[in-house]
Design an enzyme around this catalytic site. Structure first.
Site, PDB file in Angstrom:
ATOM      1  N   SER A  11       0.679  -1.255  -0.248  1.00  0.00           N
ATOM      2  CA  SER A  11       0.173   0.534   0.237  1.00  0.00           C
ATOM      3  C   SER A  11       0.935   1.364   0.123  1.00  0.00           C
ATOM      4  O   SER A  11       1.603   1.650  -0.678  1.00  0.00           O
ATOM      5  CB  SER A  11      -0.940  -0.123   0.892  1.00  0.00           C
ATOM      6  N   THR A  12       0.190   2.110   1.123  1.00  0.00           N
ATOM      7  CA  THR A  12       1.456   3.205   1.477  1.00  0.00           C
ATOM      8  C   THR A  12       3.124   3.004   1.159  1.00  0.00           C
ATOM      9  O   THR A  12       3.645   1.916   1.695  1.00  0.00           O
ATOM     10  CB  THR A  12       1.522   4.203   2.318  1.00  0.00           C
ATOM     11  N   HIS A  51      -2.506  -1.462  -3.378  1.00  0.00           N
ATOM     12  CA  HIS A  51      -3.724   0.420  -3.274  1.00  0.00           C
ATOM     13  C   HIS A  51      -3.009   1.244  -3.999  1.00  0.00           C
ATOM     14  O   HIS A  51      -3.196   2.188  -3.492  1.00  0.00           O
ATOM     15  CB  HIS A  51      -3.900  -0.018  -1.505  1.00  0.00           C
ATOM     16  N   MET A 104       0.269   1.054   5.137  1.00  0.00           N
ATOM     17  CA  MET A 104      -1.188   1.303   6.484  1.00  0.00           C
ATOM     18  C   MET A 104      -2.051   0.165   7.070  1.00  0.00           C
ATOM     19  O   MET A 104      -2.298  -0.164   5.653  1.00  0.00           O
ATOM     20  CB  MET A 104      -1.236   2.666   6.740  1.00  0.00           C
ATOM     21  N   ASP A 149      -3.729  -4.992   5.751  1.00  0.00           N
ATOM     22  CA  ASP A 149      -4.548  -5.767   4.903  1.00  0.00           C
ATOM     23  C   ASP A 149      -3.765  -6.640   4.082  1.00  0.00           C
ATOM     24  O   ASP A 149      -2.651  -6.467   4.141  1.00  0.00           O
ATOM     25  CB  ASP A 149      -5.065  -5.007   3.790  1.00  0.00           C
TER      26      ASP A 149
END
Length: 348
Positions: free
Chosen positions: A167-168, A194, A287, A290
């Protein structure tokens, strides 16, 4: 808790006010200044010392990409890009991620948006997350290609698949991993990053240009081939199914999981239904948690090697930490070691 000081940079007075107002509504965020272009932003950073910068991509005098380069070279700070959803805007945003931006927010309808309120919560959340970013991980220069660790040709390699969730900070991490995978990788790679719709294709195109393996945005129903990486399109879940002995991509329009679609959990859970196949799964920077639930289910199904990015290289340690703390990870390695760990796992 510590107040987070934010500098808002946008060439539109309207956007500067809206972004400033939205951020100022949060008790932990304080907008300490605004700037109309990159040159002014650099001057104000030197004086105001913000904790986070929100940075428009398209600006006169000095655009967002050039400004970001200066920030990361001279005074590295967490930067959240604010981008249009045009094709050019998406390409510039992906480039900004590679330059070291922590994250981005897409304006709902072009560069001057009257419905920015739709992304207010996302903007606030990402600025808060950016304040926790590992800046050292964003400033480390990494190799752009290779060295490749190829499989021992004498080793027995069963059918295998690699699944990566991030993600991030993920676009930059994916560049490091994918450019170090050998062109003869004996497995397809499926990836959930993401990202909203409209940005994943630009990410795939950029990574494809840099990598020895093929990288593309996944297509519903396509056969997954060795030596190719498939990135889940924004807005749909990506699952893998086995049909007539071959692995295929499958899109799932079910609701978001914990706010994410695509979600790493959905991808990992789909692999649990596939048998007689070596599965190598990787959880990298991001973050939240998931991927952890899906990995726990996948672990129960058998032949799985689980790899997590180590804290020291993760831009945001949330996703790897959640998986590690649950006890489902076999290998913990810094980012530069993930590709080698993947190749070794496939060949075992």
């Amino acid at each position: 808790m510590k107040t987070i000081k934010v500098l808002v940079v946008d060439d539109s007075a309207f956007m500067r006010k809206w972004i400033s107002d939205f951020l100022s509504e949060h008790p932990r965020l304080e907008v300490i200044g605004t700037a109309r272009n990159g040159q002014e932003a650099l001057e104000k950073i030197a004086v105001l010392h913000p904790d986070v910068v929100t940075l428009d991509v398209e600006m006169p005098v000095m655009d967002g990409l050039e400004t970001l380069r200066h920030i990361m070279e001279k005074k590295p700070l967490p930067v959240v890009m604010v981008s249009s959803t045009t094709k050019e805007g998406a390409e510039n945003t992906v480039t900004a991620m590679q330059y070291g931006a922590v994250d981005f927010v897409a304006k709902p309808s072009g560069s001057l948006s009257l419905d920015l309120y739709k992304v207010r919560d996302e903007l606030v959340r990402k600025v808060l997350h950016a304040s926790e970013a590992n800046i050292r991980a964003l400033t480390v220069r990494r190799s752009k290609v290779g060295p490749w660790r190829s499989l021992d040709k004498t080793a027995h390699v069963e059918k295998a698949i690699v699944a990566i969730g991030t993600s991030t900070g993920g676009p930059r991490a994916l560049e490091t991993v994918l450019t170090q995978l050998p062109p003869d990788l004996a497995a397809p790679v499926v990836i959930v990053q993401h990202m909203p719709k409209g940005f994943t294709k630009s990410l795939a195109n950029r990574l494809d240009a840099l990598s020895a393996i093929t990288v593309k945005e996944a297509e519903d129903g396509e056969v997954l081939r060795n030596g190719t990486a498939y990135i889940a399109p924004g807005g749909v879940h990506l699952a893998v199914r086995e049909e007539n002995g071959v692995l295929k991509a499958h899109f799932d329009a079910s609701p978001p999981r914990a706010g994410h679609r695509p979600a790493v959990d959905v991808l990992f859970e789909s692999l649990a239904a596939i048998h007689h196949c070596r599965k190598v799964v990787v959880i990298m920077t991001g973050m939240g948690a998931d991927g952890t639930k899906g990995l726990k289910k996948l672990k129960e199904s058998g032949d799985v090697e689980a790899i997590a990015e180590a804290r020291e290289t993760a831009v945001i340690y949330g996703m790897p930490r959640a998986a590690i703390e649950t006890g489902v990870i076999d290998v913990i390695t810094p980012l530069d070691g993930i590709a080698a760990a993947i190749v070794q796992s496939i060949g075992e």
